[in-house]
Design a protein around this motif. Sequence first.
Motif, PDB file in Angstrom:
ATOM      1  N   TYR A  92      -6.776   8.092  -7.668  1.00 37.70           N
ATOM      2  CA  TYR A  92      -5.777   9.122  -7.250  1.00 37.70           C
ATOM      3  C   TYR A  92      -3.997   8.972  -8.074  1.00 37.70           C
TER       4      TYR A  92
ATOM      5  N   MET B 271      -4.366   5.850 -10.777  1.00 39.89           N
ATOM      6  CA  MET B 271      -4.915   4.960 -10.762  1.00 39.89           C
ATOM      7  C   MET B 271      -6.469   5.177  -9.848  1.00 39.89           C
TER       8      MET B 271
ATOM      9  N   ALA C 212      -9.067   4.516  -8.186  1.00 36.04           N
ATOM     10  CA  ALA C 212      -9.737   3.936  -6.917  1.00 36.04           C
ATOM     11  C   ALA C 212     -11.116   3.471  -6.824  1.00 36.04           C
TER      12      ALA C 212
ATOM     13  N   ILE D 296      -0.300   8.750  -8.283  1.00 36.65           N
ATOM     14  CA  ILE D 296       0.587   7.687  -7.329  1.00 36.65           C
ATOM     15  C   ILE D 296       1.694   8.427  -8.563  1.00 36.65           C
TER      16      ILE D 296
ATOM     17  N   SER E 120      -9.686  -6.896  -0.160  1.00 33.85           N
ATOM     18  CA  SER E 120      -9.115  -5.596   0.189  1.00 33.85           C
ATOM     19  C   SER E 120      -8.944  -5.240  -1.360  1.00 33.85           C
ATOM     20  N   GLY E 121      -8.816  -3.807  -1.434  1.00 31.82           N
ATOM     21  CA  GLY E 121      -8.102  -3.126  -2.058  1.00 31.82           C
ATOM     22  C   GLY E 121      -9.087  -2.678  -3.752  1.00 31.82           C
ATOM     23  N   SER E 122     -10.424  -3.028  -3.123  1.00 34.20           N
ATOM     24  CA  SER E 122     -11.518  -2.518  -3.980  1.00 34.20           C
ATOM     25  C   SER E 122     -12.552  -1.481  -4.314  1.00 34.20           C
ATOM     26  N   GLY E 123     -11.739  -0.094  -3.119  1.00 33.30           N
ATOM     27  CA  GLY E 123     -12.451   0.785  -3.466  1.00 33.30           C
ATOM     28  C   GLY E 123     -13.298   1.008  -1.629  1.00 33.30           C
ATOM     29  N   LYS E 124     -13.864   0.280  -1.237  1.00 36.22           N
ATOM     30  CA  LYS E 124     -14.307   0.221  -0.176  1.00 36.22           C
ATOM     31  C   LYS E 124     -14.173   1.258   1.014  1.00 36.22           C
ATOM     32  N   SER E 125     -12.461   1.515   1.602  1.00 41.30           N
ATOM     33  CA  SER E 125     -12.454   3.482   2.428  1.00 41.30           C
ATOM     34  C   SER E 125     -12.654   4.031   1.249  1.00 41.30           C
ATOM     35  N   THR E 126     -12.387   3.711   0.502  1.00 43.27           N
ATOM     36  CA  THR E 126     -11.633   5.460  -0.857  1.00 43.27           C
ATOM     37  C   THR E 126     -13.842   6.486  -0.169  1.00 43.27           C
TER      38      THR E 126
HETATM   39  N1  LIG Z   1      -3.835   8.058  -0.276  1.00 44.98           N
HETATM   40  C1  LIG Z   1      -3.397   6.975  -1.153  1.00 44.98           C
HETATM   41  N2  LIG Z   1      -3.381   7.242  -3.123  1.00 44.98           N
HETATM   42  C2  LIG Z   1      -2.658   6.505  -3.923  1.00 44.98           C
HETATM   43  N3  LIG Z   1      -3.219   5.421  -4.323  1.00 44.98           N
HETATM   44  C3  LIG Z   1      -4.558   5.091  -2.597  1.00 44.98           C
HETATM   45  C4  LIG Z   1      -4.611   5.606  -1.838  1.00 44.98           C
HETATM   46  N4  LIG Z   1      -5.540   4.873  -0.757  1.00 44.98           N
HETATM   47  C5  LIG Z   1      -5.742   3.776  -1.659  1.00 44.98           C
HETATM   48  N5  LIG Z   1      -5.344   3.670  -2.664  1.00 44.98           N
HETATM   49  C6  LIG Z   1      -5.775   2.296  -3.773  1.00 44.98           C
HETATM   50  O1  LIG Z   1      -6.519   3.170  -3.751  1.00 44.98           O
HETATM   51  C7  LIG Z   1      -7.750   0.993  -4.039  1.00 44.98           C
HETATM   52  C8  LIG Z   1      -8.996   1.581  -2.689  1.00 44.98           C
HETATM   53  O2  LIG Z   1      -8.486   1.518  -1.629  1.00 44.98           O
HETATM   54  P1  LIG Z   1      -9.163   1.339  -0.475  1.00 44.98           P
HETATM   55  O3  LIG Z   1     -10.476   2.126  -1.109  1.00 44.98           O
HETATM   56  O4  LIG Z   1      -8.346   0.992   0.890  1.00 44.98           O
HETATM   57  O5  LIG Z   1      -9.275   0.012  -0.975  1.00 44.98           O
HETATM   58  P2  LIG Z   1     -10.506  -0.805   1.084  1.00 44.98           P
HETATM   59  O6  LIG Z   1     -10.958  -0.371   1.831  1.00 44.98           O
HETATM   60  O7  LIG Z   1     -11.505  -1.903   0.027  1.00 44.98           O
HETATM   61  O8  LIG Z   1      -9.342  -2.080   1.286  1.00 44.98           O
HETATM   62  C9  LIG Z   1      -6.048   0.302  -3.630  1.00 44.98           C
HETATM   63  O9  LIG Z   1      -6.105  -0.046  -5.149  1.00 44.98           O
HETATM   64  C10 LIG Z   1      -5.312   1.063  -3.262  1.00 44.98           C
HETATM   65  O10 LIG Z   1      -3.680   0.660  -3.392  1.00 44.98           O
END
Ligand SMILES: Nc1ncnc2c1ncn2[C@@H]1O[C@H](COP(=O)(O)OP(=O)(O)O)[C@@H](O)[C@H]1O
Lengths: 280, 260, 314
Positions: free
Chosen positions: B11, B21, B23, B13, B43-49
Motif C-alpha cells: 500500500y 507498507m 500488507a 500511504i 487484526s492487521g495481519s493482511g487477511k482482508s487484503t
Molecule cells: N487501503 C489501505 N491503505 C493503506 N493501508 C492499508 C489499507 N488497507 C489495509 N491496510 C493496512 O494493511 C495491513 C493489513 O490490513 P488487513 O488486510 O485489513 O488486515 P486484517 O484483515 O488481517 O485485519 C494493515 O496494517 C492495514 O493498516
Amino acid sequence: MKTEALYFAIRNTKLLVGAGIILVLLGIGVIGPFFIDKPPTEYVGMQMQPPGGEFWLGTNTFGQDLWAQFVHGLRTTFLVGALGGGIAAVIGMVVGFLAGYKGGWIDEILNMLTNIVLVLPTLAVLFILNAYIGVRSAGMQALFIGLTQWPWAARSIRAQTFSLRGRDFVDLARLSGVGSGRIIMREIAPNMSSYLLLTFILLFGGSILIASSLDFIGLGPTDAVSLGLMLQQAHQWSAMHLGLWWWFVPPGAGITLIVGALYVANVGLDEVFNPKLREL
Amino acid sequence: MLKLDGVTKVYRIGAFGGQTMTAVDDAGFEIKPGEVVSLIGESGSGKSTIGKMVLRLLPPTSGTISIDGRDVRGIGRRDYYRKVQGVFQDPFSSYNPVFKADRVFAMIREVYFRGVPDKEWTAKIEAALDAVRLSPAAVLNKFPHQLSGGQLQRLLIARALLLDIEYLVADEIISMLDASTRIDVLNLLADLKQRGLGVLFITHDLALGNYISERTVVLHKGRIVEYGPTDAVFEQPEHAYTKKLLASVPQLHTKWEDAS
Amino acid sequence: MTLEVDDLRVYYRTLKGDVQALDGVSFPLRDGEILGLAGESGCGKTTLGKALIRLDGRMKHVGGSVTLDGQVLPIGDDAKMNPYRFKHVSLIPQYSMSAMNPTRKIGRMVRELLESRREKLDLDELHNRLDLVELPKDVLGKYPIELSGGMKQRMVMVISTLLNPSLLIADEITSALDVSTQKAVVTTLKGFRDRGFVKSMIFITHDISLTNQLADTIMVMYAGKLAEKAPASTVVNAPKHPYTQLLISSLPEVGVRYADKRLTGIPGNPPSLLKPEPGCRFRDRCPLAFEKCAEDPPPVEVEKDHVVACWKAA
Ligand SMILES: Nc1ncnc2c1ncn2[C@@H]1O[C@H](COP(=O)(O)OP(=O)(O)O)[C@@H](O)[C@H]1O
Ligand SMILES: Nc1ncnc2c1ncn2[C@@H]1O[C@H](COP(=O)(O)OP(=O)(O)OP(=O)(O)O)[C@@H](O)[C@H]1O
Ligand code: SF4
Ligand SMILES: [Mg+2]
Ligand SMILES: [Mg+2]
C-alpha cells in the motif's frame, strides 16, 4: 424511513415557516407577472407616489410602477438563484463524486481545480469578463455565479463520498458487476440525498445574495429587473434622502426574506433528516 | 482450483503516497472445490487484503491469482464474479441503508439474469433462500435494520448462491454475530462445501477455523507462517505465533490461567 | 454491597409506542465483584449499562431504583447525575474507540476531561497506569487515529478509571478486537479490579466464553428481563434456564469439529419489545414451554446466589 421523515417534516415549525414564506414569494414571482400587462420599466403614471390603491407599492422618481418591478424582480431573482445554485450544485456533485469515488490521480487533479477556483478573485474576473464580453443578462449572471460557487460543495460531497466508498455495500455492488457510474448514482448518491438537498438550498440562497450584491455594484443584468437592481437604482437616485422608503424597503425585505427563509427551512430540514436533532 | 502464487500487496500511504507498507508478502496457497481453507491471523495481519485481492477489489502489487490454471486478470469481471463471490464482516455495512435488503438480489438480476421471467426468478430466489434456511416471508421486502445480523449474512450467502459460484470468500462473517446465530452461519458454510463449494474462511479465532476447515493458513504481518491440514496446525502448531493465537482463544470450560 | 438494582424499568420512546427494553431487572453487586452481562443482541444489555449512568434523550426511567454505595442514584435527572459520573460510576461505551475526538491529542483530551470534573491531573499516576496496560508514555502526544484498535481500547480504559470509580461498566469493549488483543484487554480489566482502581465492574458482552475468563458472576438477559444469574462456573457448567442451556450448547469450543459434532443454534428470533405479550418472553423458542408459561415467570433463587426466571427451573 420515508414516512418517518414526512411525519417529522409536517411537524417541524422551522421547515413549515421557511417553506411557507418561500412558496408565497415564489407564487408571487411566478404568477404575479401574468396579472401585470405593462412591462415593469414603463413609465405608467405620477412620479414618487406612495403606496396606494392604484400602485400598490407606489412609484419611483420616474413614475415606474414599483409593484410591477417587485413582482418581475422576484421572478428574476428566483431564476438566477435556481439557475446559479443548480449549475453550482451539478458541477459540485460531478467533481465531488468523481474525486471521492475514484481517488488517486483523478482526485488530485480535481482537488487542484477546486482549490484554484476557490482562491480565484471572482470579482476581478467578473470585471474583466464584463469589460471584454460585455454580455449582461440574468442568464450570464447565473452562469457566472454557478461556475464560481461550486468548490465548497464539491469539497464536502467529496468527503462524504470518500467515507461512503469504504462501506461494504459499495464493494458488494462491484461484486455484482455494477459499473462506477451506476454505483455513484444508485448506491452513493441516495445515501446523501438529504445532504444534497441541503447543499442545493444553501447554494440557491448564496446565489441570490451574490446576484443581489453584483446588481448593487452595477454588474447586474441590463435586460431584466431584479430585486438587487431595484435596490441599486433606489440607491443611485437617493431614494433614502427623498424619503421614498417604498422604493428600497420591498426589494430589501424580499431578499432578506428569501435568504432568511431558505436558511430557516434548511435548519428545519436538517432536523427532519438527522434523528439526533429531532425533538420528540 | 483457486490458487495464489507469490501474491504481494504494497500500500502507498502518507500524504503523496511517499511511504509504503507491505500488507501481504509473497503469499501462496490454494483452495480446492469442496473444501474450506481458513485464513487466520491477528487484526492487521493482511487477511482482508488477501480476501479483497481474490475478489479483485484490489490489484496485487505482484504475484498471480489463478483459477483452474487461468490468470484471473484474463477473465472479464462479470464472468469472474459468476464464479467467485464474497461476504464481509459487517452485515449492517454490507447493505445500502436507504434501500430494502433484497435489492442485493435485484442487482444480480439486472446484470446477470436480465431475460429471466419473474416467475422463474422468484423460484430461483426461493431456492437460494431455502439453501440458507431463510423463509422468504421473513426476509423479503424488509429494510436492513428490520433484520438481524444473522439473517443479513445468510441473505448475502443466498445472493452468492444465485450465481452458482464455485468459490466464496467469507471475511470474518460471523465475528459481529451473536453466539447463538454464529453457529447457524458456520454450519451453513460447512453444508455448502458438501455441495462442492470452495470457501476461504477468514477469521482471527482458531477455534472457529478448526470447526469447519480442512486446511489452515496462518498469517503473521503479511507473511504465511504456517500452512497445512487443520488437524496438524491445530494439534501441533510449529510457529510460536500460532501457539499464541491458540492460547488466546477463550474457552468455555478452561480458564486462561489454568491452560498455561 | 457496591450496587443494588431494584426492579429497574427503562423504556425507549418511539413513534409506535414504548420499547420495553429493560423491564424489571433486579440484582446486587458486591464489593470487588465482576458481573458478566450476557445475552443476544437487543436484549437490553446496553440499556441497562446506560441506565446506571446516563439516560439518552429517548430513554425514560419508568420505575425501580439504583443504589450505589448506599446512595440512591438520581438516574432520571441528567444534571443531578453529573457529580457521580467518572468519580463514582464510569462507562466505557460500545464503539467507544471510534468515539474519541479525532482532532485532539490524547493527552489534551485527558486534561480537558479532568478539568470538566474539576480534578487535577496526577501525571505520575497516569504514567503508572499507562505502564500497566503496556502503552508507551508518548501515546499522550498522539491523535486517536494513530493508535490501533487494541491500543485505543486500553487508552479508553485508562481514562475512564483514572478517578477510581466504584463501578465500571464496560459495554462490548472487546467485540471488535482479535483474540489475542481481547485477552490482553480482559487481563487488564482484571488487574484494575485487583489493584482497586475500580471496586466492582459490569462487563457486557455476548461472548460467554470470554465473560467466563473474567467474571465472578454471570447474568444472562433475555428480551429485557433477567433470565438467569449465578456464579460463572454454575452458568457455564450447570445452567438451569432453557435459554442459557441452549446458548451454552451452541458455542463452538476449541477442538470441536463440524465433521464430528454438529452444533446447533437456537431457532427463531427474540420477540418485539414493543408491547410484548404477557408471559415468559422466551416461550416461542423454548422447547420446554407449557401452559403455565403464559404467565410471567418471576426470578427465583433456586439455590444460594443462583437466580432463575423459569417455571420449569423453580
Ligand atoms: N487501503 C489501505 N491503505 C493503506 N493501508 C492499508 C489499507 N488497507 C489495509 N491496510 C493496512 O494493511 C495491513 C493489513 O490490513 P488487513 O488486510 O485489513 O488486515 P486484517 O484483515 O488481517 O485485519 C494493515 O496494517 C492495514 O493498516
Ligand atoms: N434509541 C432507541 N430507540 C428505540 N429503541 C431502542 C433504542 N436503543 C435501543 N432500543 C431497543 O431497545 C432494546 C435493547 O437494546 P440494547 O441496545 O440495550 O441491546 P443490547 O443488549 O446492548 O444489544 P447489542 O448486543 O446489540 O449491543 C432493543 O430492542 C433495541 O431495539
Ligand atoms: S418459563 Fe416456560 S417458556 Fe419460559 S423458559 Fe421456562 S419453560 Fe421455557
Ligand atoms: Mg479484516
Ligand atoms: Mg449493546
